[in-house]
Design an enzyme around this catalytic site. Structure first.
Site, short mmCIF file in Angstrom:
data_model
loop_
_atom_site.label_atom_id
_atom_site.label_comp_id
_atom_site.label_asym_id
_atom_site.label_seq_id
_atom_site.Cartn_x
_atom_site.Cartn_y
_atom_site.Cartn_z
N ASP A 1 15.08 45.96 58.60
CA ASP A 1 13.64 45.78 58.38
C ASP A 1 13.11 47.17 58.04
OD1 ASP A 1 10.94 44.86 58.33
OD2 ASP A 1 11.45 43.29 59.75
N HIS B 1 14.09 48.02 54.90
CA HIS B 1 13.03 47.53 54.01
C HIS B 1 12.08 48.64 53.55
CE1 HIS B 1 13.55 43.13 55.63
NE2 HIS B 1 14.67 43.67 55.19
#
Ligand SMILES: *[C@@H]1O[C@H](CO)[C@@H](O)[C@H](O)[C@H]1NC(C)=O
Ligand SMILES: *[C@@H]1O[C@H](CO)[C@@H](O)[C@H](O)[C@H]1NC(C)=O
Ligand SMILES: *[C@@H]1O[C@H](CO)[C@@H](O)[C@H](O)[C@H]1NC(C)=O
Ligand SMILES: *[C@@H]1O[C@H](CO)[C@@H](O)[C@H](O)[C@H]1NC(C)=O
Ligand SMILES: *[C@@H]1O[C@H](CO)[C@@H](O)[C@H](O)[C@H]1NC(C)=O
Ligand SMILES: *[C@@H]1O[C@H](CO)[C@@H](O)[C@H](O)[C@H]1NC(C)=O
Ligand SMILES: *[C@@H]1O[C@H](CO)[C@@H](O)[C@H](O)[C@H]1NC(C)=O
Ligand SMILES: *[C@@H]1O[C@H](CO)[C@@H](O)[C@H](O)[C@H]1NC(C)=O
Ligand SMILES: *[C@@H]1O[C@H](CO)[C@@H](O)[C@H](O)[C@H]1NC(C)=O
Ligand SMILES: *[C@@H]1O[C@H](CO)[C@@H](O)[C@H](O)[C@H]1NC(C)=O
Ligand SMILES: *[C@@H]1O[C@H](CO)[C@@H](O)[C@H](O)[C@H]1NC(C)=O
Length: 367
Positions: free
Chosen positions: A199, A221
């Site tokens: 993430d 991410h």
């Protein structure tokens, strides 16, 4: 600010070096040691299931992390570790690890599965330094700095590599394992750290005066500013004065990601500089600036309409070089009407196969 602060810490270390170090190796000893001691080592500790290792420390405490600090399995929301106090120095020794044993929880669904997974480390501190900390395999949300000020994070390693798709067994990969999130905080510096996760590498959520420098991000991410978690005050949905520089990212979904949550009340993102950023291989976006973010499960589809609840003002990019995967959009900008102001970009070059997709053109960059 940082220099004076580090000097103060050094002085404290010299003063406190005459006291004997108290060691915590059994969970039962936590309470008495933290209430009686300001020089503490945590050495090969196992924390019982569904219990927060709460280190609510006396002012000026030094904590040394040693060996394997691990946590019995349990489905619960965490946090697994909470470190709170002021003028703290928390240092990991070589080889020390917080082992979150995420591999026992990962099911490909992160926080969206029917089982609650424990958020890992939470810091609520003032005038403190946290260095040389290694976190292995967090179940979800690896670390969060909340309601903190004048905090330095240096030389961390967050290693969730075992949770990558293709590394973990099928359907047993990790998701929502944000590296370092920062919320409701001021004067936070994050330097010289390596984060492999699934993430955001770093996500700044609210507050002011942030410096992020010298990060290596793998598989995540992106270097993110993610604002608008609340139906709350303007300040809780705002971020001001961020510098993110000298960072490299490899693979993952995005390089740089600025997202405003379309379902929050009003706020603002202001005075942000990204400088000397290098990324290679993200599969979704190189640079993604979106005012239409909606938090969804791994397989969710999003309403694409942007909302101007959180304008982005004064966004400077300098020396950004990226190369994205064939599947990725190199530069994506979606702004609501009039809600992106004063974007000043120079020497930004992101290459890929797909075309860019922008409804707003920064000064100095032709999208
Ligand atoms: C430490 O503090 C606790 C109170 O939290 C007290 O009951 C205990 O006797 C103290 N232990 C030592 C070893 O001083
Ligand atoms: C840490 O200890 C736990 C519990 O004993 C063990 O399962 C885990 O493999 C250890 N981790 C490391 C990195 O040694
Ligand atoms: C960074 O932290 C690791 C422990 O995780 C340690 O072994 C290493 O020496 C530290 N590096 C510096 C420059 O302090
Ligand atoms: C952050 O701290 C505030 C104030 O203590 C608390 O209400 C909130 O639940 C915390 N949030 C997170 C995500 O840690
Ligand atoms: C943040 O740092 C600035 C500049 O050093 C200082 O003036 C301010 O008081 C700090 N903020 C907090 C909340 O400590
Ligand atoms: C980060 O590393 C650089 C280069 O090794 C060093 O100059 C700097 O002091 C480090 N940052 C902190 C906060 O220790
Ligand atoms: C912006 O934040 C940095 C720390 O990253 C701080 O040194 C600087 O004083 C802040 N600027 C303003 C105008 O507050
Ligand atoms: C704010 O409230 C609205 C209406 O209840 C809700 O749909 C939305 O999800 C909330 N937003 C956040 C960020 O909590
Ligand atoms: C999407 O994911 C949810 C839970 O994460 C799951 O219940 C649902 O079946 C999935 N839908 C599809 C179409 O894969
Ligand atoms: C944007 O930058 C300008 C020029 O530095 C400054 O005057 C203005 O206050 C900034 N806007 C915000 C919202 O901080
Ligand atoms: C552009 O950015 C790249 C990557 O940071 C850097 O190597 C190069 O020197 C920069 N070029 C100019 C003209 O500043």
């Amino acid at each position: 600010m940082a220099t004076i602060y580090v000097l103060m810490l050094l002085l404290k270390l010299v003063i406190s070096s005459h006291q004997e170090q108290c060691v915590i190796s059994k969970y039962e000893d936590v309470e008495s040691v933290i209430s009686n001691c300001t020089d503490i080592a945590i050495d090969d500790l196992i924390v019982p299931s569904a219990t927060t290792l709460t280190l609510n420390l006396q002012e000026g405490t030094k904590v040394t992390l040693r060996g394997n600090i691990s946590f019995e399995f349990g489905y619960w929301s965490g946090p697994v570790v909470l470190i709170a106090g002021s003028s703290l120095t928390v240092v990991g020794e070589p080889g020390a690890v917080f082992d979150g044993q995420g591999e026992r929880y990962w099911d490909g669904q992160g926080t969206w599965s029917t089982f609650e997974k424990p958020r890992f480390l939470r810091i609520e501190a003032r005038d403190s330094m946290f260095s040389n900390i290694k976190i292995l395999n967090c179940p979800v949300a690896c670390s969060k700095i909340n309601v903190s000020s004048n905090v330095i994070i240096d030389n961390w390693t967050i290693d969730n590599l075992a949770g990558d798709e293709g590394v973990a067994p099928p359907q047993k990969f990790a998701h929502n394992t944000d590296g370092i999130q920062v919320r409701a905080s001021t004067n936070v510096t994050i330097t010289n750290s390596s984060i492999s996760n699934q993430d955001d590498c770093v996500a700044i959520n609210s507050g002011s005066n942030f410096l992020v420098e010298g990060l290596y991000c793998h598989g995540g991410h992106g270097l993110s500013i993610s604002v608008g978690f609340e139906n709350a005050t303007f300040a809780e949905n705002s971020v001001d004065n961020v510098t993110i520089r000298n960072c490299a990212l490899v693979n993952g979904e995005n390089g740089i990601h600025i997202k405003t949550h379309a379902d929050a009340t009003n706020g603002r993102i202001s005075n942000v500089l990204y400088e000397n950023i290098n990324f290679e291989g993200p599969v979704l976006y190189g640079i993604n600036i979106q005012q239409n973010y909606r938090n969804l499960p791994a397989n969710g589809t999003m309403d694409p309409t942007p909302v101007g609840n959180i304008p982005i003002v004064n966004l400077t990019f300098r020396n950004i070089v990226g190369k994205v995967a064939a599947s990725a959009v190199p530069v994506y900008i979606i702004c609501a009407d009039g809600a992106c102001l004063n974007f000043d970009w120079h020497n930004v070059s992101v290459t890929g196969i797909k075309p860019n997709d922008c409804n707003f053109n920064p000064e100095g960059y032709k999208c």
